[in-house]
Design a protein around this motif. Structure first.
Motif, PDB file in Angstrom:
ATOM      1  N   LEU A 137     -15.658  -8.791   4.356  1.00 40.03           N
ATOM      2  CA  LEU A 137     -15.191  -8.916   3.043  1.00 40.03           C
ATOM      3  C   LEU A 137     -14.761  -7.322   2.470  1.00 40.03           C
ATOM      4  CD1 LEU A 137     -17.731 -11.250   1.508  1.00 40.03           C
ATOM      5  CD2 LEU A 137     -15.292 -11.688   1.743  1.00 40.03           C
ATOM      6  N   LEU A 138     -15.636  -6.589   2.885  1.00 41.21           N
ATOM      7  CA  LEU A 138     -15.580  -5.009   2.433  1.00 41.21           C
ATOM      8  C   LEU A 138     -13.918  -4.593   2.969  1.00 41.21           C
ATOM      9  CD1 LEU A 138     -18.862  -3.435   2.742  1.00 41.21           C
ATOM     10  CD2 LEU A 138     -17.778  -3.865   0.670  1.00 41.21           C
ATOM     11  N   PHE A 139     -13.861  -4.826   4.324  1.00 38.58           N
ATOM     12  CA  PHE A 139     -12.599  -4.359   4.971  1.00 38.58           C
ATOM     13  C   PHE A 139     -11.381  -5.053   4.360  1.00 38.58           C
ATOM     14  CE2 PHE A 139      -9.269  -5.139   8.116  1.00 38.58           C
ATOM     15  CZ  PHE A 139      -9.074  -3.739   8.578  1.00 38.58           C
ATOM     16  N   ILE A 147      -3.062  -1.850  -0.250  1.00 39.62           N
ATOM     17  CA  ILE A 147      -1.709  -2.595  -0.434  1.00 39.62           C
ATOM     18  C   ILE A 147      -1.125  -2.746  -1.553  1.00 39.62           C
ATOM     19  CG2 ILE A 147      -0.516  -4.486   0.289  1.00 39.62           C
ATOM     20  CD1 ILE A 147      -2.387  -4.870   2.890  1.00 39.62           C
ATOM     21  N   THR A 148      -2.163  -2.917  -2.533  1.00 38.97           N
ATOM     22  CA  THR A 148      -1.799  -3.217  -3.931  1.00 38.97           C
ATOM     23  C   THR A 148      -1.017  -1.919  -4.703  1.00 38.97           C
ATOM     24  OG1 THR A 148      -3.034  -5.119  -4.028  1.00 38.97           O
ATOM     25  CG2 THR A 148      -2.283  -4.289  -6.125  1.00 38.97           C
ATOM     26  N   LEU A 149      -2.123  -0.971  -4.390  1.00 32.86           N
ATOM     27  CA  LEU A 149      -1.718   0.321  -4.989  1.00 32.86           C
ATOM     28  C   LEU A 149      -0.564   0.895  -4.262  1.00 32.86           C
ATOM     29  CD1 LEU A 149      -2.339   2.970  -6.392  1.00 32.86           C
ATOM     30  CD2 LEU A 149      -3.913   3.501  -4.498  1.00 32.86           C
ATOM     31  N   LEU A 150      -0.316   0.866  -3.225  1.00 30.22           N
ATOM     32  CA  LEU A 150       1.070   1.277  -2.512  1.00 30.22           C
ATOM     33  C   LEU A 150       2.328   0.531  -2.954  1.00 30.22           C
ATOM     34  CD1 LEU A 150      -0.266   1.533   1.372  1.00 30.22           C
ATOM     35  CD2 LEU A 150       0.217   3.633  -0.347  1.00 30.22           C
ATOM     36  N   GLY A 151       2.177  -0.716  -3.291  1.00 27.54           N
ATOM     37  CA  GLY A 151       3.190  -1.653  -3.811  1.00 27.54           C
ATOM     38  C   GLY A 151       3.778  -1.289  -5.187  1.00 27.54           C
ATOM     39  N   VAL A 152       2.855  -0.720  -5.957  1.00 32.34           N
ATOM     40  CA  VAL A 152       3.162  -0.711  -7.391  1.00 32.34           C
ATOM     41  C   VAL A 152       4.300   0.472  -7.628  1.00 32.34           C
ATOM     42  CG1 VAL A 152       2.293   0.059  -9.587  1.00 32.34           C
ATOM     43  CG2 VAL A 152       1.001  -1.482  -8.056  1.00 32.34           C
ATOM     44  N   ASN A 153       5.234   0.267  -8.115  1.00 35.38           N
ATOM     45  CA  ASN A 153       6.374   1.283  -8.770  1.00 35.38           C
ATOM     46  C   ASN A 153       5.643   2.356  -9.434  1.00 35.38           C
ATOM     47  OD1 ASN A 153       8.563   2.632  -9.743  1.00 35.38           O
ATOM     48  ND2 ASN A 153       9.578   0.682  -9.268  1.00 35.38           N
ATOM     49  N   PRO A 154       6.325   3.562  -8.865  1.00 39.22           N
ATOM     50  CA  PRO A 154       5.803   5.021  -9.461  1.00 39.22           C
ATOM     51  C   PRO A 154       6.103   4.938 -10.830  1.00 39.22           C
ATOM     52  CG  PRO A 154       7.342   5.237  -7.935  1.00 39.22           C
ATOM     53  CD  PRO A 154       6.989   4.080  -7.709  1.00 39.22           C
ATOM     54  N   LYS A 155       7.148   4.301 -11.344  1.00 42.17           N
ATOM     55  CA  LYS A 155       7.619   4.473 -12.786  1.00 42.17           C
ATOM     56  C   LYS A 155       6.808   3.612 -13.620  1.00 42.17           C
ATOM     57  CE  LYS A 155      12.642   4.736 -11.500  1.00 42.17           C
ATOM     58  NZ  LYS A 155      13.941   4.001 -11.698  1.00 42.17           N
ATOM     59  N   SER A 182     -11.020  -3.466   0.788  1.00 43.39           N
ATOM     60  CA  SER A 182     -10.182  -2.306   0.956  1.00 43.39           C
ATOM     61  C   SER A 182      -8.743  -2.109   1.181  1.00 43.39           C
ATOM     62  CB  SER A 182     -11.192  -1.318   2.098  1.00 43.39           C
ATOM     63  OG  SER A 182     -12.376  -1.303   1.853  1.00 43.39           O
ATOM     64  N   LEU A 183      -8.385  -3.051   2.023  1.00 45.97           N
ATOM     65  CA  LEU A 183      -7.022  -3.372   2.549  1.00 45.97           C
ATOM     66  C   LEU A 183      -6.304  -3.632   1.504  1.00 45.97           C
ATOM     67  CD1 LEU A 183      -5.272  -2.840   5.023  1.00 45.97           C
ATOM     68  CD2 LEU A 183      -5.746  -4.966   5.508  1.00 45.97           C
ATOM     69  N   GLY A 184      -6.947  -4.718   0.901  1.00 47.81           N
ATOM     70  CA  GLY A 184      -5.989  -5.353  -0.396  1.00 47.81           C
ATOM     71  C   GLY A 184      -5.829  -4.465  -1.396  1.00 47.81           C
ATOM     72  N   LEU A 194      -4.851   1.752 -10.735  1.00 47.34           N
ATOM     73  CA  LEU A 194      -5.339   1.231  -9.550  1.00 47.34           C
ATOM     74  C   LEU A 194      -5.728   2.372  -8.646  1.00 47.34           C
ATOM     75  CD1 LEU A 194      -2.349  -1.373  -8.862  1.00 47.34           C
ATOM     76  CD2 LEU A 194      -4.764  -2.068  -9.382  1.00 47.34           C
ATOM     77  N   TRP A 195      -4.988   3.602  -8.841  1.00 49.37           N
ATOM     78  CA  TRP A 195      -5.524   4.669  -7.961  1.00 49.37           C
ATOM     79  C   TRP A 195      -7.190   5.033  -8.388  1.00 49.37           C
ATOM     80  CZ3 TRP A 195      -6.754   9.523  -9.947  1.00 49.37           C
ATOM     81  CH2 TRP A 195      -6.889  10.494  -8.808  1.00 49.37           C
ATOM     82  N   PHE A 196      -7.076   5.063  -9.333  1.00 51.87           N
ATOM     83  CA  PHE A 196      -8.534   5.324  -9.871  1.00 51.87           C
ATOM     84  C   PHE A 196      -9.652   4.406  -9.541  1.00 51.87           C
ATOM     85  CE2 PHE A 196     -12.023   5.464 -13.149  1.00 51.87           C
ATOM     86  CZ  PHE A 196     -12.448   6.816 -12.996  1.00 51.87           C
ATOM     87  N   VAL A 197      -9.496   3.166  -9.539  1.00 48.60           N
ATOM     88  CA  VAL A 197     -10.355   2.177  -8.837  1.00 48.60           C
ATOM     89  C   VAL A 197     -10.627   2.108  -7.430  1.00 48.60           C
ATOM     90  CG1 VAL A 197     -10.482  -0.516  -8.542  1.00 48.60           C
ATOM     91  CG2 VAL A 197      -9.684   0.359 -10.674  1.00 48.60           C
ATOM     92  N   PHE A 198      -9.274   2.512  -6.738  1.00 48.93           N
ATOM     93  CA  PHE A 198      -9.501   2.558  -5.310  1.00 48.93           C
ATOM     94  C   PHE A 198     -10.160   3.932  -5.059  1.00 48.93           C
ATOM     95  CE2 PHE A 198      -7.475   4.148  -1.221  1.00 48.93           C
ATOM     96  CZ  PHE A 198      -7.725   3.081  -0.526  1.00 48.93           C
ATOM     97  N   VAL A 199      -9.971   4.843  -5.770  1.00 45.65           N
ATOM     98  CA  VAL A 199     -10.902   6.170  -5.404  1.00 45.65           C
ATOM     99  C   VAL A 199     -12.510   5.832  -5.698  1.00 45.65           C
ATOM    100  CG1 VAL A 199     -11.278   8.409  -6.095  1.00 45.65           C
ATOM    101  CG2 VAL A 199      -9.215   7.544  -5.772  1.00 45.65           C
TER     102      VAL A 199
END
Length: 207
Positions: free
Chosen positions: A39-41, A49-57, A44-46, A65-70
């Motif tokens: 579940l943790l893995f 992937i979600t963070l990487l997929g968000v448009n920088p604009k 983390s992966l989800g 999402l970056w803050f939540v991931f950190v």
């Protein structure tokens, strides 16, 4: 700056949790056993992937999402942090991590042809193979041999993520010359994750 800020956030998060006497079991108690590890893995992966997929604009959502991931990574790093405090190895582990980062970052700038971006799939395969192999040993191997195997895998991942530092620094160098719309969060994540994994595996290897 994003890498430094992320590391500062994780450090502050762990210090606050320690000062409030939050135990590791209190955080990870619901995630015990193989189901919890999976579940943790997956979580983390989800998130990644979600963070990487968000448009920088989309600046607000991207940074949220970056803050939540950190913060999530900070929780995952908490057991390693507590372990170094209990074994009086925090300073040694921290400086070892910094030393590895500085040394191989300098090498990547002095010897830019030492590693090529074409090595990415190979490194990714080695990482995936290492994770799957360790999980198999963890779930199906004998418990009395678990500590020795854990150290062996720690040494393997230290070496692998050291090479990843070279690779991700090279990728930053190349992308800096060709990018038109910079995505500082995505570009910094690779090196940031390398640092976190080197630290965590140094703790496991008791170096």
């Amino acid at each position: 700056l994003y890498i430094l800020l992320a590391l500062v956030i994780i450090c502050l998060e762990n210090i606050i949790l320690e000062n409030k006497n939050v135990s590791v079991d209190k955080i990870f108690g619901p995630f015990r056993g193989w189901v919890g590890v999976i579940l943790l893995f997956v979580l983390s992966l989800g998130l990644l992937i979600t963070l990487l997929g968000v448009n920088p604009k989309n600046v607000f959502l991207k940074h949220l999402l970056w803050f939540v991931f950190v913060l999530f990574l900070g929780l995952l790093a908490y057991p390693s942090y507590i372990s170094t405090l209990q074994n009086n190895t925090f300073v040694a582990t921290l400086f070892s991590t910094i030393g590895i980062l500085i040394l191989f970052t300098v090498i990547s700038f002095l010897k830019p042809d030492l590693i090529q971006l074409s090595a990415g799939p190979i490194l990714g395969f080695l990482l995936l193979a290492g994770i799957i192999t360790e999980l198999c040993f963890y779930f199906f191997g004998r418990k009395e041999h678990r500590q020795g195997r854990s150290k062996g895998f720690a040494y393997f991942f230290i070496g692998l993520f050291t090479i990843f530092i070279l690779y991700d620094t090279k990728k930053l160098q190349v992308n800096a010359t060709i990018c038109k719309i910079p995505d500082y969060i995505n570009e910094s994540l690779g090196l940031f994750l390398d640092i976190i994994n080197v630290f965590a595996n140094l703790v496991r290897g008791r170096i």
